[in-house]
Write an enzyme that holds these catalytic residues in place. Structure first.
Site, PDB file in Angstrom:
ATOM      1  CG  ASP A  23      29.404   2.154  37.647  1.00 47.19           C
ATOM      2  OD1 ASP A  23      29.940   1.170  37.095  1.00 47.19           O
ATOM      3  OD2 ASP A  23      28.702   2.976  37.035  1.00 47.19           O
ATOM      4  CG  HIS A  40      35.258  -6.846  38.443  1.00 46.36           C
ATOM      5  ND1 HIS A  40      34.401  -5.778  38.540  1.00 46.36           N
ATOM      6  CD2 HIS A  40      35.061  -7.364  37.200  1.00 46.36           C
ATOM      7  CE1 HIS A  40      33.705  -5.655  37.417  1.00 46.36           C
ATOM      8  NE2 HIS A  40      34.094  -6.606  36.588  1.00 46.36           N
ATOM      9  CG  LEU A 134      28.323  -2.413  59.206  1.00 46.09           C
ATOM     10  CD1 LEU A 134      27.658  -1.061  58.960  1.00 46.09           C
ATOM     11  CD2 LEU A 134      29.735  -2.384  58.622  1.00 46.09           C
TER      12      LEU A 134
END
Ligand code: FPP
Length: 249
Positions: A23, A40, A134
């Site tokens: 965020d 972004h 991962l």
């Protein structure tokens, strides 16, 4: 991210699964007089670095909230930019992720997505399904309440088709009807930017997660911030409703 050498965190102290609510991209941009989309774009770079750091630290699963079911209400231009960033992220980074042994999984509602995006998501999952270093779970067009309702529908279908008895629906068996039933619950959830709420992210799975809220806007998040969050996680006593502290999962 600092390039200074890092003291390794002992494997036993590393949370197995970390969820991240990325965020603050818009506020990061606004504070610099830049358009929101620049936040972004920088957020995607932070994401790349964070995935690399997570792998090096020994985290096995990372779930990122990259587009919420509620994000459609943003201006069409910003939605378009976010879709474009996802397209570019998969096109540009998939080969590298695959080479690094990252398995990509997607949670969220895919039916409403543009066909080329849905295809890219499936392609990313297919290409990387055998990787084990991962697991990167990308929550895209995701909302947790919507996921739970999808799970209810799947469970009801299983009952209607005689594969499941209604009485056999328990908290454990119901988990198997969610979008990624094989992924363990997150041990730690990090939210950047100072906001302290879940915003419809992994509501079911976060029942026993530890939460760490950091004031940093997502584009400024780095390996040191990730390690600090893990440090805070290690201080917490996880009891899972019992009396004795347990090591997670
Ligand atoms: C929150 O910042 C972030 C998002 C809504 C999207 C997160 C997306 C990225 C980090 C880039 C895209 C990633 C992929 C994989 C495509 P905000 O816009 O809510 O910031 P604000 O609260 O300061 O306005």
């Amino acid at each position: 991210m600092s390039d200074a050498p890092h003291t390794p965190i002992a494997a036993a102290d590393v949370p197995r699964h970390v969820g991240i609510i990325m965020d603050g991209n818009g506020r990061w941009a606004a504070s610099r007089g830049l358009p929101r989309v620049e936040g972004h774009r920088r957020g995607v770079e932070t994401l790349r670095r964070t995935i690399r750091a997570a792998g090096e630290i020994g985290i096995k699963f990372i779930t990122i909230f990259s587009f919420s079911a509620e994000n459609w209400s943003r201006p069409a231009s910003e939605v378009g930019e976010l879709m474009g960033l996802l397209r570019r992220f998969i096109r540009n980074d998939l080969a590298e992720l695959h080479k690094s042994g990252v398995r990509v999984r997607i949670i969220g509602e895919r039916d409403e997505l543009e066909p080329d995006i849905a295809r890219l998501l499936t392609e990313a999952e297919e290409l990387t399904k055998g990787n084990t270093n991962l697991t990167l779970v990308v929550a895209f067009n995701y909302g947790s309440r919507q996921e739970i309702v999808r799970g209810v529908h799947r469970a009801m279908k299983a009952v209607a088709e005689g594969r499941l008895k209604a009485d056999d629906i328990t908290a454990d068996t119901f988990s198997g009807f969610l979008d990624a039933p094989d992924i363990p619950d997150p041990d730690l959830i990090i939210r950047t930017s100072g906001e302290q709420r879940l915003s419809n992210f992994l509501l079911w799975q976060a029942a026993y997660s530890e939460f760490v809220f950091v004031p940093t806007f997502w584009p400024d998040f780095d390996r040191a911030a990730l390690e600090a969050a893990i440090g805070e996680f290690r201080q917490r006593e996880r009891r899972f409703g019992g009396l004795v502290a347990k090591t997670g999962s």
